[in-house]
Design a protein around this motif. Structure first.
Motif, mmCIF file in Angstrom:
data_model
loop_
_atom_site.group_PDB
_atom_site.id
_atom_site.type_symbol
_atom_site.label_atom_id
_atom_site.label_comp_id
_atom_site.label_asym_id
_atom_site.label_seq_id
_atom_site.Cartn_x
_atom_site.Cartn_y
_atom_site.Cartn_z
ATOM 1 N N TYR A 75 0.796 -1.232 0.000
ATOM 2 C CA TYR A 75 0.000 0.000 0.000
ATOM 3 C C TYR A 75 0.829 1.284 0.000
ATOM 4 O O TYR A 75 0.268 2.373 -0.142
ATOM 5 C CB TYR A 75 -0.946 0.018 1.212
ATOM 6 C CG TYR A 75 -1.945 -1.112 1.193
ATOM 7 C CD1 TYR A 75 -3.053 -1.083 0.345
ATOM 8 C CD2 TYR A 75 -1.778 -2.229 2.017
ATOM 9 C CE1 TYR A 75 -3.962 -2.128 0.321
ATOM 10 C CE2 TYR A 75 -2.691 -3.277 1.998
ATOM 11 C CZ TYR A 75 -3.779 -3.213 1.146
ATOM 12 O OH TYR A 75 -4.673 -4.261 1.121
ATOM 13 N N GLY A 76 2.126 1.179 0.245
ATOM 14 C CA GLY A 76 2.972 2.369 0.243
ATOM 15 C C GLY A 76 2.890 3.196 1.507
ATOM 16 O O GLY A 76 3.294 4.366 1.508
ATOM 17 N N VAL A 77 2.372 2.613 2.602
ATOM 18 C CA VAL A 77 2.221 3.357 3.858
ATOM 19 C C VAL A 77 2.634 2.466 5.023
ATOM 20 O O VAL A 77 2.779 1.251 4.883
ATOM 21 C CB VAL A 77 0.757 3.820 4.076
ATOM 22 C CG1 VAL A 77 0.333 4.810 3.008
ATOM 23 C CG2 VAL A 77 -0.193 2.620 4.101
ATOM 24 N N ASP A 78 2.787 3.089 6.213
ATOM 25 C CA ASP A 78 3.013 2.309 7.424
ATOM 26 C C ASP A 78 1.673 2.118 8.146
ATOM 27 O O ASP A 78 0.612 2.444 7.595
ATOM 28 C CB ASP A 78 4.046 2.989 8.323
ATOM 29 C CG ASP A 78 3.607 4.392 8.752
ATOM 30 O OD1 ASP A 78 2.446 4.779 8.498
ATOM 31 O OD2 ASP A 78 4.446 5.103 9.359
ATOM 32 N N GLY A 79 1.720 1.593 9.373
ATOM 33 C CA GLY A 79 0.484 1.313 10.091
ATOM 34 C C GLY A 79 -0.410 2.528 10.288
ATOM 35 O O GLY A 79 -1.560 2.547 9.826
ATOM 36 N N PRO A 80 0.079 3.602 10.951
ATOM 37 C CA PRO A 80 -0.752 4.800 11.110
ATOM 38 C C PRO A 80 -1.179 5.388 9.772
ATOM 39 O O PRO A 80 -2.282 5.922 9.637
ATOM 40 C CB PRO A 80 0.161 5.757 11.882
ATOM 41 C CG PRO A 80 1.102 4.867 12.618
ATOM 42 C CD PRO A 80 1.346 3.698 11.710
ATOM 43 N N GLY A 81 -0.297 5.293 8.780
ATOM 44 C CA GLY A 81 -0.642 5.799 7.454
ATOM 45 C C GLY A 81 -1.774 5.030 6.811
ATOM 46 O O GLY A 81 -2.534 5.593 6.008
ATOM 47 N N TYR A 82 -1.924 3.754 7.184
ATOM 48 C CA TYR A 82 -3.009 2.972 6.584
ATOM 49 C C TYR A 82 -4.371 3.517 6.990
ATOM 50 O O TYR A 82 -5.308 3.529 6.184
ATOM 51 C CB TYR A 82 -2.918 1.482 6.961
ATOM 52 C CG TYR A 82 -3.949 0.680 6.207
ATOM 53 C CD1 TYR A 82 -3.695 0.236 4.923
ATOM 54 C CD2 TYR A 82 -5.208 0.441 6.758
ATOM 55 C CE1 TYR A 82 -4.659 -0.435 4.197
ATOM 56 C CE2 TYR A 82 -6.180 -0.231 6.040
ATOM 57 C CZ TYR A 82 -5.898 -0.670 4.757
ATOM 58 O OH TYR A 82 -6.873 -1.328 4.031
#
Length: 301
Positions: free
Chosen positions: A176-183
């Motif tokens: 997805y191109g993001v980390d956990g908080p970014g999700y």
């Protein structure tokens, strides 16, 4: 190990033929499928603690108040005036109490809280954990909890219940191109039809990921939308501004709670059934056969 129980027994129900029945002909495909799945989890991962997290409220009023469309499409058509009545297949609904009774007789902990979803129970137990956590779910919302520093990952069933994909931060970024908080930010921007989240029209998954990569979090994205030098395109700026009423409340709805008051329970995985007599009665009544035997065989390990 934290189980998103409803997510898993729904998958078991659709993954195991309804021809799997109790002696009286009642379908028990979800019950047996879930027991087999837990047996594989215990065999393959040997968790010292395991909690079956429950939906005490699958559509909390505080989330619906903020976004009325939240899970609205899942409300049973025959009960339009009862928004707490979820669409559940007729032959699955009677199996849920059986699942709960069997888990209780086994001594596998169940945890839930009034007014909260299983996701929130999982978020709270993850926040409290002192060691690594494996979250087992078919719900991508819980990707927001992934945290390499704390050893939190998600085991996500693919192809029914047969294969698990392990998501850590590297896998999440790759997908997805993001980390956990970014999700969580990606989810609220993109929207999620399965949860009734409208998202920001015109902001899809890839665009959302690019905005997060460039500006960090939702406040950063909204600040960039106000700055003509930020690189946010005029079209994106307009769409974000038009969606401000939604964006003002969506973070609260999408964020998994981590401070839910939970009853006391023992999360330790039992080496044997807590109530052998009751478990034997349930096994005979519902024809649990090999599924229960396989789970009992791996518990002492």
């Amino acid at each position: 190990m934290l189980l998103d129980t409803a997510s898993l027994y729904f998958r078991a129900y659709f993954g195991v033929p309804e021809s799997v029945r109790a002696p009286d002909g009642t379908p028990v495909n979800a019950v047996r499928g879930l027991l087999d799945f837990i047996a594989r989890l215990v065999r393959d991962h040997a968790p010292g603690e395991l909690v079956a997290c429950m939906d005490e409220d699958w559509r909390p009023a505080w989330r619906v108040e903020l976004i009325p469309s939240y899970k609205a499409h899942r409300v049973a058509e025959e009960h339009p005036a009862e928004p707490d009545e979820e669409v559940v297949p007729d032959t699955l609904a009677p199996q849920v109490p059986v699942i709960e009774e069997v888990l209780d007789a086994l001594g596998i902990a169940r945890a839930g809280a009034a007014g909260y979803e299983a996701d929130d129970v999982i978020g709270t137990l993850t926040a409290r954990a002192r060691g690594p956590v494996d979250i087992v779910t078919g719900d991508r919302d819980l990707f927001q909890l992934i945290d390499d520093a704390r050893g939190v990952r998600v085991l996500y069933p693919v192809k029914g219940m047969g294969t698990l994909a392990a998501f850590d931060e590297a896998a999440l970024r790759d997908k997805y191109g993001v980390d956990g908080p970014g999700y969580a930010v990606l989810a609220l921007l993109r929207g999620d039809p399965s949860d009734g989240l409208p998202g920001v029209p015109g902001i899809g998954e890839k665009t959302a990921a690019r905005l997060i990569a460039a500006h960090g979090d939702l406040p950063g994205i909204l600040a960039a939308a106000e700055d003509p030098r930020s690189g946010v395109t005029p079209t994106q700026r307009r769409k974000l501004k038009e969606a401000m009423p939604y964006l003002a409340v969506a973070p609260t709805v999408v964020r998994v709670a981590d401070d839910v008051a939970l009853p006391e329970f023992d999360a330790a995985l039992p080496a044997g059934p807590r109530d052998p007599e009751r478990l034997e009665e349930l096994a005979e009544r519902w024809g649990l056969g090999g599924s229960l035997e396989r789970l009992l065989a791996v518990l002492p390990r």
